[in-house]
Each structure stands twice: as structure tokens, then as C-alpha cells.
Design a protein around this motif. Structure first.
Motif, PDB file in Angstrom:
ATOM      1  N   SER A  89      34.252  48.602  45.684  1.00  0.00           N
ATOM      2  CA  SER A  89      35.588  48.004  44.791  1.00  0.00           C
ATOM      3  C   SER A  89      36.466  48.175  46.487  1.00  0.00           C
ATOM      4  N   GLU A  90      36.757  48.961  46.860  1.00  0.00           N
ATOM      5  CA  GLU A  90      37.731  48.485  48.103  1.00  0.00           C
ATOM      6  C   GLU A  90      37.047  47.353  49.729  1.00  0.00           C
ATOM      7  N   ILE A  91      36.009  48.014  49.408  1.00  0.00           N
ATOM      8  CA  ILE A  91      35.658  47.169  50.194  1.00  0.00           C
ATOM      9  C   ILE A  91      35.925  45.104  49.862  1.00  0.00           C
ATOM     10  N   VAL A  92      35.086  45.412  48.725  1.00  0.00           N
ATOM     11  CA  VAL A  92      35.355  43.673  48.214  1.00  0.00           C
ATOM     12  C   VAL A  92      36.556  43.090  48.452  1.00  0.00           C
ATOM     13  N   ARG A  93      37.950  44.427  47.679  1.00  0.00           N
ATOM     14  CA  ARG A  93      38.995  43.789  47.858  1.00  0.00           C
ATOM     15  C   ARG A  93      39.194  43.562  49.498  1.00  0.00           C
TER      16      ARG A  93
END
Length: 460
Positions: A89-93
Motif C-alpha cells: 500500500s505504501e509503494i502504491v501510494r
């Protein structure tokens, strides 16, 4: 300029299922259709490098830099050292602005997943069989299919004779949840805890789950199971069909953004569109906040001559200035003009005095419309509907709005009760997910309110 979150989907499967090959074909197809695609690859083994000894950037990191950025014309790469593993989720954000991000792996990310099962891979065949038997017995898609797999195969992957008959007495109808009994290789009951040590690695955390939205396969048993669970099964080599599915449900939809500028405001004492805000016309702020999510940008106004400067200010945007279709004033006539002027099936309508209008909220509403099939996605809070930061399905809403106008209605939400229109009420919790800072619906009606909002922006 806002950083618009990118929607994402994960392609998952077992080792040698062909995930990378499938993803490459999918990316090529989506790019050919005009979409901006990002990608994430989950590398399951510790340690990898995009640089090598002797290069300057490598020497920077060897010297102790915890983060190094390599930049060249048209390219940038970032290497960062940290403890543990980054959450998907952090990577996508950290990758805003894409129409879709295709993730390889990250089964536990919480993203919707497309499960790949290939007949040429023995592990996939075993998973498909367990998946199909679970479907036949009516177990939910959230079932722990490792229980089924354990009952069908030894830890070496060999089929257990008579396993199907033994399955009839498993789990007492509880669908394979933890702590229920299952059948071991000898037919004796075992608990889920007993099975952990000898479960075949194909099945541990690598089975379809509640987040599975489609199956890509050439295995008949997997196709049967998908049908039983009501999820699509797409042919292994049917890249176009896979792209159609991803495009329909997950790619950021094409959206016309309509900013309703109207004209002279009695309470403001002049046009809200051109009233100064932080030294520039207020309409410029709205354009800058919303244009990153607009495939087509329309401004409805009864003073087009006063807004022609926007073509010089934003020459790259091809802004349409559209006159109101009705001489009578009112929110509903303005909404009808907005829907008529739009070039795309999804239409975001935003009032020009919403100083904190959110591109992220526009995207969230469009994705919600994709997911729910609604004709209107309208935020709802303690004040009621917010129809002027909402999303409308153009062709479905136009006739309903027209009928409301013919009845003499003026309020924007007066057509929501039309039986042909499916309205989804977008709750405040989802608004805050899209725009954590909130404030999307604050508007300025008077000079004093406008000055207060200027102070708020300056302070924060």
C-alpha cells in the motif's frame, strides 16, 4: 498540482505459473489502449540491485548513504535501505497519477487479486482441484483452502486415495476455518494446528481468497470453480479479455470535469470565478486542483467572454467554455448544461467556489461508480447531499434531469428519486479516505468568507 492516487490490482499465482509473462502482455495491451500503466514487482528473496560495483551511484551507497537517487533525462531510479519490507500500500501510494498499477505478487496486500492457474504447472493443477472441491461443497471464497489441499494431497503432492469421500465429513459445515477437524493422510482427523508442519508448500498462503476478483486459467476444474463462486474465468491466452476486465472495473475511468462558474454572485458582489484568491482568479485554483484528473475540462458560465483568458493561462488543457442552456437560474439547469457538454461517460461536477475541491475525491467517486454500477455517486454528510462535488453517469442522468426540469424543479438533487437512477450515497468515511485533510465542500459565498479561506490556506 495534486498527487492523484493510482488504482491498483495484483496478479498472483504460484512459482512458474507465468505471472510475469501474463503481466507483460497485459501492460502492453493496456498501454496500446492509451492508458498510463505503472507496475510493481514483489521480489520474494532478500536483496537485489539495479546498480553494480564501480558505478558512482553504487559507490555512494557503499559509502553509507541510506538513500540514493539516480537521475537522467527521461528516467529516475531510487534506492533506499531500510529495515523490514515495504508495504504494498505504501509503494502504491508513492506512485500517483497512473490510470492503473499492475502489481506482481503481494497476495496479502489487500488489493483485489487476479489468480493465475496454468495447466502446465503441477502446483496450479493441485490448487485448482482443491479450489473446485471447495466450490462443490459450498465453502465461501474466504475459506482456508489449505484444509482442502491437505485432505487431497500428501506433503509431497501425491493424491490421497479416497480423499473426496473423506472430505464429506470435514469441518461440520464451517467452511475450513481454523480449529476445525480435517482428514490427514491416514484418514484420521487433524486440526489446522496439526497440519502446519506438513502442508505442501503449494497451498500455504497461495490459494484464492475473498479478495480474488477473477481467475486466469486453462484448467477446466478452475473454470468450474470460478463459475460456482460467481467470478469471471478468463482464458490463459486471452489478453484482450483480461484487459477488458481490468479496464472495466479497475482502470481509472475517463472523466469529464465540469467546473460550474455561473456568473455574478449577489452575495459576493461580483463573479466568483474571477474574484481574486491569493492574488489570482479563484477559477485558476480550481483548474489547477482538478485538471490532473480531467480527461476533458469544461467550465459552464454565463460570462464566457470574461473567462477567455483561461485559454492563455492554460493552453495545454483545451478548456471548453460552455454557456448555460437555460435563461432561468438554478442548480438543476446548470447540471443539465454540464451533462450535455461532457464528452465522457463519467461527469464530475464541481462548484467553482469550493476552494478545497479534491482531485483525489473525483477519482474515488469514479472508481466507486465503476465498482457499484451506480448512476450517481454523491457525498453525504450531516448537511445532506453534496451534489456539486459528485459524479454522474452522463447518459443515464440526462433524461432524469430533463424530466425534473419539465416538472419545474430547480434543486440539483431533485432528480435523485427518479426510479431510473441508481444513487450511491458516498459516506464521509470514504471522503476522508480519499482526502484525509477534509474540507472538500467548504465554499465561499461572501468576501469575508473568501478572506477567511485565504488565511486558512496561508496557515496550512
Amino acid at each position: 498540482m495534486v498527487n492523484v492516487p493510482s488504482p491498483a490490482i495484483s496478479i498472483v499465482g504460484r512459482h512458474n505459473s507465468g505471472k510475469t509473462t501474463l503481466i507483460v502482455k497485459l501492460i502492453e495491451e493496456l498501454v496500446a489502449r492509451g492508458h498510463d500503466v505503472g507496475s510493481v514487482k514483489h521480489h520474494s528473496h532478500k536483496g537485489f540491485d539495479i546498480d553494480y560495483p564501480g558505478k558512482d551511484s553504487y559507490r555512494h551507497r557503499e559509502a553509507g548513504a541510506s538513500e540514493t537517487v539516480i537521475s537522467a533525462p527521461g528516467q529516475i531510479a531510487r534506492m533506499k535501505t531500510f529495515e523490514g519490507e515495504a508495504e504494498c500500500s505504501e509503494i502504491v501510494r508513492s506512485m500517483p497519477g497512473h490510470d492503473i498499477i499492475v502489481v506482481e505478487g503481494y497476495r496479502k496486500s489487500g488489493l483485489p487479486t487476479i489468480e493465475l492457474m496454468r495447466s502446465g504447472n503441477e502446483a496450479d493443477q493441485r490448487v485448482a482441484e482443491a479450489f473446485a472441491l471447495g466450490a462443490e461443497r459450498g465453502w465461501t471464497l474466504g475459506t482456508d483452502f489449505t484444509q482442502i489441499a491437505k485432505s487431497l494431497f500428501t506433503s509431497e503432492g501425491e493424491r490421497i486415495e479416497g480423499a473426496e469421500e473423506a472430505l464429506d465429513g470435514i469441518l461440520c459445515g464451517d467452511g475450513g476455518r481454523s480449529g476445525q477437524a480435517s482428514v490427514g493422510e491416514t484418514g484420521a482427523p487433524q486440526t489446522a494446528e496439526d497440519e502446519k508442519d506438513d502442508i505442501h508448500p503449494d497451498f500455504e498462503h497461495k490459494m484464492p481468497c475473498a479478495g480474488t476478483v477473477a481467475i486466469v486459467t486453462d484448467i477446466p476444474r478452475a473454470i468450474e470453480a470460478a463459475a460456482a463462486y460467481g467470478i469471471p474465468a478468463i482464458g490463459l491466452n486471452d489478453t484482450a479479455a483480461l484487459a477488458d476486465f481490468v479496464e472495466k472495473y479497475f482502470v481509472r475511468p475517463r472523466v469529464t470535469v465540469v467546473i460550474q462558474a455561473g456568473g455574478e454572485s449577489r452575495r459576493m458582489g461580483r463573479s466568483k470565478a474571477t474574484v481574486p484568491f491569493l492574488g489570482r482568479p479563484l477559477i485558476c485554483r480550481l483548474i489547477e486542483r482538478l485538471s490532473p484528473v480531467a480527461d476533458d475540462l469544461v467550465i459552464t458560465t454565463n460570462e464566457p467572454d470574461n473567462l477567455t483568458f483561461l485559454h492563455r493561462e492554460f493552453p495545454q488543457l483545451n478548456i471548453q467554455l460552455v454557456c448555460d442552456m437555460f435563461t432561468s437560474r438554478g442548480a438543476l439547469p446548470g447540471l443539465y448544461t454540464a451533462l450535455q457538454a461532457a464528452r465522457n461517460p463519467y461527469v464530475a461536477v464541481v462548484a467553482c467556489d469550493m476552494v478545497f475541491a479534491s482531485g483525489s475525491l473525483v477519482v474515488a467517486e469514479a472508481l466507486c461508480m465503476n465498482e457499484t454500477g451506480a448512476d450517481v455517486v454523491v457525498p453525504v454528510n450531516k448537511h445532506g447531499f453534496e451534489p456539486f462535488h459528485a459524479m454522474y453517469r452522463r447518459m443515464e442522468c440526462l433524461p432524469a434531469v430533463r424530466r425534473a426540469l419539465d416538472r419545474g424543479e430547480k434543486r440539483a438533487q431533485s432528480f435523485f428519486g427518479d426510479e431510473s437512477v441508481d444513487v450511491y450515497e458516498f459516506p464521509q468515511s470514504k471522503v476522508l479516505e480519499a482526502e484525509p485533510m477534509g474540507g472538500c465542500f467548504i465554499n465561499a459565498n461572501t468576501p469575508d468568507e473568501l478572506h477567511a479561506l485565504e488565511d486558512m490556506v496561508m496557515e496550512g
